[in-house]
Design an enzyme around this catalytic site. Sequence first.
Site, PDB file in Angstrom:
ATOM      1  N   ASP A   1       0.855  -1.209   0.000  1.00 31.62           N
ATOM      2  CA  ASP A   1       0.000   0.000   0.000  1.00 31.62           C
ATOM      3  C   ASP A   1       0.886   1.253   0.000  1.00 31.62           C
ATOM      4  O   ASP A   1       0.653   2.200  -0.760  1.00 31.62           O
ATOM      5  CB  ASP A   1      -0.894   0.058   1.255  1.00 31.62           C
ATOM      6  CG  ASP A   1      -1.806  -1.148   1.423  1.00 31.62           C
ATOM      7  OD1 ASP A   1      -3.021  -0.980   1.359  1.00 31.62           O
ATOM      8  OD2 ASP A   1      -1.293  -2.267   1.615  1.00 31.62           O
TER       9      ASP A   1
ATOM     10  N   THR B   1      -7.007  -4.624   0.979  1.00 26.63           N
ATOM     11  CA  THR B   1      -5.794  -5.009   1.721  1.00 26.63           C
ATOM     12  C   THR B   1      -6.027  -6.259   2.575  1.00 26.63           C
ATOM     13  O   THR B   1      -5.142  -7.121   2.655  1.00 26.63           O
ATOM     14  CB  THR B   1      -5.313  -3.827   2.602  1.00 26.63           C
ATOM     15  OG1 THR B   1      -5.063  -2.722   1.734  1.00 26.63           O
ATOM     16  CG2 THR B   1      -4.031  -4.159   3.345  1.00 26.63           C
TER      17      THR B   1
HETATM   18 MG    MG Z   1      -6.435   0.738   0.107  1.00 25.69          MG
END
Ligand code: MG
Length: 310
Positions: A50, A123
């Site tokens: 990320d 995620t």
């Molecule tokens: Mg995200």
Amino acid sequence: MSTSVPLIVRLLASSVSVAGRAGKIVRDVMSKGELGIVEKAKDDYQTEADRSAQRCIIASLSAQYPKINIIGEEDNPDNEGDVCSDWLTIDADKEVLRLECPSELQGIKEEDIVVWVDPLDGTSEYTQGFLEHVTVLIGISVNEKPVAGVIHQPYYKNVGSENKTGRTIWGLQEIGVGGFTPAPPPNSLIITTTRSHSNPVVEKALQVMNASQILRVGGAGFKVLQLLEGKASVYVFASPGCKKWDTCAPEAILSAAGGKLTDILGHNYKYGASEPRPNKTGVLAAVNADLHNYALNRIPQELKEKLANK
Ligand code: MG
Ligand code: AMP
Ligand code: MG
């Protein structure tokens, strides 16, 4: 790159290229196996993928479009630091560069644009190995409205060309969708919803739909891909968990394909830079206005009020 290409078309072409680069970062972090997981809040995680994918996207776009306000999901202390040259992408997708400019967007300036970046949507699924659910989202809004967007799916398996991993879907207001061909909706009502962020209110809004099937998958990007692919017809999420970077690109692409994304009350979200990040009143998206209307009418008023007054 020729500056005679209108700004919105150039920005979309750059976004397509940099989303692909960010997708490679997402795959590389996973192959190395050092995910560097941080819990930002309850049920809300961040990994090295990320962080790195966001740095790649923001550094690459801001180098080319210095006056555009680019807002990324990750609160990354080293966002402004040096980014390795290997991550700086100034390529622009050639097919997108040839697109016509929508008439409404011809005169826009960088200052009119806000770009919303979700460097890795899904995620939770990424950390749990549901890799197909993972997407990179770049949404482009002009005067608060999502007008163009990119969904890149880094782990998509291209049938027939096994050595090419990933695919990139783009949408542009008035022009349509590219990167794949949208399919017609399923014959029966199939709903797509969250896999990892459910609660009793989310479940109540699903029960009332009278659906033949409920698919539970990760990410706002992947759920909107399911709508575009004809695997589901409505996306229902009666919870405040999604943010502007989750919905900007999916909304722009879905709208360009004739669909509709609003909150659970049927109101459009605004995407100006000062708007609150959370989509407090949930997400309701459908492949066309009729199905959106059907779903909107089935949600009980008290549930709508519950979310609105939270
Ligand atoms: Mg995200
Ligand atoms: P989901 O459909 O649960 O995969 O969520 C779509 C997007 O919204 C993902 O980026 C999630 O991280 C985010 N999201 C949804 N619900 C929550 C929540 N309760 N807390 C944090 N993020 C959420
Ligand atoms: Mg997300």
